[in-house]
Design an enzyme around this catalytic site. Structure first.
Site, PDB file in Angstrom:
ATOM      1  N   LYS A 100       0.806  -1.226   0.000  1.00  0.00           N
ATOM      2  CA  LYS A 100       0.000   0.000   0.000  1.00  0.00           C
ATOM      3  C   LYS A 100       0.843   1.282   0.000  1.00  0.00           C
ATOM      4  O   LYS A 100       0.406   2.318  -0.476  1.00  0.00           O
ATOM      5  CB  LYS A 100      -0.943   0.030   1.212  1.00  0.00           C
ATOM      6  N   ASP A 136     -10.083   3.116   2.017  1.00  0.00           N
ATOM      7  CA  ASP A 136     -10.274   2.581   3.375  1.00  0.00           C
ATOM      8  C   ASP A 136     -10.972   3.623   4.254  1.00  0.00           C
ATOM      9  O   ASP A 136     -11.827   3.297   5.063  1.00  0.00           O
ATOM     10  CB  ASP A 136      -8.928   2.205   4.007  1.00  0.00           C
TER      11      ASP A 136
END
Ligand code: ATR
Length: 274
Positions: free
Chosen positions: A66, A102
């Site tokens: 990420k 997210d």
């Protein structure tokens, strides 16, 4: 050509994302595919070349990539940059855009699971200061939380996270919970405590006001000891599975052109695999 999307990371074989996107593709009768591609950091340039060439419309990124993908993107959304993590990629005219969904998933999950949670939001307690905490902290600040306490086992990490994010964040050690709890309207666990049914020792939920909401981003088990304790105490709780489902919405919409719904049926399909 039917749009193709992927999830990259290592390991990816346990990821529920192919199931989530596959279920939506079927539900909406769309031509398209979503595949898991086990990928290591040195393989990213080749993967980005395939993205830019149009082989894929985009995809998701999971651990441990990420952070690494950030520098390969042509454009990174400012909030993703602030969080320091990209979990969603989209290719447009040969350029790769990086986003973080997210934080959107975290907010959408609370909106669905505890409607009105952000009205008269008092002080917020976030447990943990790692990568997962950063998306939650940015989300809460963006939604207008005015005082966000970061409580971490290692207080130095809480101090570092508060400093690097720049917002209404106040760092503490975990022992600060007792003093802060009576004013808290939301408690969020972003640590790995809860997996394997572990629990925080010395976190007295009885000190929270009756209107407080408790949420966990751990979703295996679905009801963590923290959530079970909070529910036993009569507090509203929101489990972490919804965050996983909701973070998938913006990517699906961008790649396949339909805004999908997080329904009880989708939840049941994914829950059956936990
Ligand atoms: P992630 O990216 O998933 O957030 P991470 O960056 O390793 O993973 O962060 C894990 C978080 O869980 C940290 O806040 C960590 O606390 P430390 O900074 O003190 O390590 C927290 N954590 C992990 N195990 C814990 C435990 N047994 N008790 C309390 N906090 C714990």
């Amino acid at each position: 050509m039917a749009p193709r999307a992927f999830i990259i990371g290592h390991p990816v074989k346990h990821s529920r994302s192919p199931l989530i996107h596959g279920t939506w593709l079927k539900t909406y009768g769309l031509a398209g595919s979503y595949e898991a591609i086990d990928t290591f950091t040195p393989e990213l340039p080749a993967l980005f070349a395939r993205l830019r060439a149009g082989e894929f419309k985009g995809g998701n990124v999971t651990i441990p990539l990420k952070l690494d993908v950030l520098r390969h993107c042509d454009t990174v959304d400012p909030l993703a940059r602030q969080i320091g993590a990209v979990n969603t990629l989209l290719t447009l005219h040969g350029k790769v855009f990086g986003f973080n969904t997210d934080y959107m998933g975290f907010l959408a999950n609370l909106d669905q699971g505890a409607p009105g949670w952000d009205k008269d939001l008092g002080e917020v307690i976030v447990l943990g200061a790692g990568g997962a905490a950063r998306a939650v902290l940015v989300a809460l600040a963006q939604r207008g939380a005015r005082t966000i306490h970061i409580l971490n086992r290692t207080p130095e990490t809480a101090i570092e996270t508060a400093r690097s994010l720049a917002g209404p964040f106040i760092p503490h050690g975990l022992e600060a919970f007792a003093g802060l709890a009576p004013r808290a309207s939301l408690v969020v666990n972003t640590t790995s405590v809860g997996m394997d049914n572990t629990r925080f020792e010395g976190l007295d939920l009885l000190l929270l006001p009756a209107h407080a909401v408790v949420t966990d981003i751990v979703y295996v088990p679905l009801v963590t000891p923290l959530l079970a304790d909070a529910a036993a105490r009569g507090l509203r709780t929101v489990d972490g599975l919804g965050m996983l489902l909701h973070q998938a919405v913006p990517g699906f919409k961008a790649w396949f052109g339909v805004e999908p719904e997080v329904t009880p049926q989708l939840r049941a399909v994914v829950e059956a695999t936990l």
